[in-house]
Design a protein around this motif. Structure first.
Motif, PDB file in Angstrom:
ATOM      1  N   TYR A  58       0.717  -1.130   0.034  1.00 55.46           N
ATOM      2  CA  TYR A  58      -0.040  -0.101  -0.067  1.00 55.46           C
ATOM      3  C   TYR A  58       0.890   1.167   0.227  1.00 55.46           C
ATOM      4  O   TYR A  58       0.581   2.381  -0.850  1.00 55.46           O
ATOM      5  N   TYR A 103       2.151   1.752  -3.481  1.00 54.50           N
ATOM      6  CA  TYR A 103       1.132   2.043  -4.444  1.00 54.50           C
ATOM      7  C   TYR A 103       0.706   3.646  -4.110  1.00 54.50           C
ATOM      8  O   TYR A 103       0.533   4.397  -5.173  1.00 54.50           O
ATOM      9  N   TYR A 104       0.591   4.155  -2.875  1.00 56.72           N
ATOM     10  CA  TYR A 104       0.509   5.448  -2.739  1.00 56.72           C
ATOM     11  C   TYR A 104       1.441   6.390  -3.130  1.00 56.72           C
ATOM     12  O   TYR A 104       1.120   7.373  -3.914  1.00 56.72           O
ATOM     13  N   LEU A 118       1.240   6.437  -6.597  1.00 57.76           N
ATOM     14  CA  LEU A 118       0.229   7.297  -7.238  1.00 57.76           C
ATOM     15  C   LEU A 118       0.263   8.870  -7.062  1.00 57.76           C
ATOM     16  O   LEU A 118      -0.187   9.541  -7.967  1.00 57.76           O
ATOM     17  N   ALA A 135      -3.663   4.219 -12.023  1.00 59.76           N
ATOM     18  CA  ALA A 135      -3.719   3.429 -10.644  1.00 59.76           C
ATOM     19  C   ALA A 135      -3.235   1.851 -10.720  1.00 59.76           C
ATOM     20  O   ALA A 135      -2.766   1.376  -9.865  1.00 59.76           O
ATOM     21  N   TYR A 195      -0.807   0.027  -8.545  1.00 62.71           N
ATOM     22  CA  TYR A 195      -0.883  -1.115  -7.804  1.00 62.71           C
ATOM     23  C   TYR A 195       0.095  -2.302  -8.226  1.00 62.71           C
ATOM     24  O   TYR A 195       0.592  -2.935  -7.146  1.00 62.71           O
ATOM     25  N   ASP A 234     -13.228   4.746  -3.895  1.00 67.74           N
ATOM     26  CA  ASP A 234     -12.220   5.519  -3.863  1.00 67.74           C
ATOM     27  C   ASP A 234     -10.886   4.843  -4.383  1.00 67.74           C
ATOM     28  O   ASP A 234     -10.736   3.666  -3.423  1.00 67.74           O
ATOM     29  N   ARG A 235     -10.013   5.256  -5.065  1.00 70.83           N
ATOM     30  CA  ARG A 235      -8.628   4.406  -5.180  1.00 70.83           C
ATOM     31  C   ARG A 235      -7.870   4.301  -4.090  1.00 70.83           C
ATOM     32  O   ARG A 235      -7.120   3.522  -3.896  1.00 70.83           O
ATOM     33  N   LEU A 236      -7.937   5.270  -2.894  1.00 76.94           N
ATOM     34  CA  LEU A 236      -7.393   4.904  -1.606  1.00 76.94           C
ATOM     35  C   LEU A 236      -7.785   3.870  -0.842  1.00 76.94           C
ATOM     36  O   LEU A 236      -7.184   3.173   0.057  1.00 76.94           O
TER      37      LEU A 236
END
Length: 130
Positions: free
Chosen positions: A24, A27-28, A31, A37, A41, A97-99
């Motif tokens: 995560y 990923y964040y 982003l 996205a 990921y 939501d993408r998060l």
């Protein structure tokens, strides 16, 4: 269920939390760099994969890394990755939501992955003794 199997699942959950946090976090960060996205990921998944393998060997199942285990781990993660991507894109498509999506995907896939990996690491331990 025996106490050793419960503890094995607890170690799996701890390993999963560490690996998922790494996934995560990556990923964040990706982003922040790109609006893609899926790229973020996949990058997070692949980079957390390496640490996850060694944690799975040494911590979760208390075994040594081997080619057979790595192949089994990689195979199980191929199934897991496909599950992740289907769920990720399904949630993306329905507008989650993408998060939040990675949290949902990881929670669902974690149980499936435990069953697969338990078989891989238990079966390979028996084969190693032969």
């Amino acid at each position: 269920m025996s106490n050793s199997k419960v503890m094995q699942f607890v170690r799996f959950a701890v390993n999963g939390c560490i690996s998922s946090a790494a996934h995560y976090g990556i990923y964040y960060l990706v982003l922040l760099w790109t609006d893609l996205a899926n790229v973020a990921y996949i990058t997070g998944y692949l980079l957390s994969f390496v640490g996850n393998y060694f944690l799975t060997c040494y911590f979760t199942f208390r075994t040594k890394p081997s080619v057979r285990r790595f192949l089994g781990f990689s195979g199980s993660h191929a199934v897991n990755f496909a599950l992740h991507m289907v769920l990720f894109n399904l949630f993306l498509w329905i507008g989650v939501d993408r998060l939040i999506i990675p949290v949902l995907v990881i929670a669902i896939a974690m149980l499936v992955q435990f069953v697969i990996l338990r078989f891989v690491f238990t079966y390979s331990r028996v084969k190693d003794k032969m």
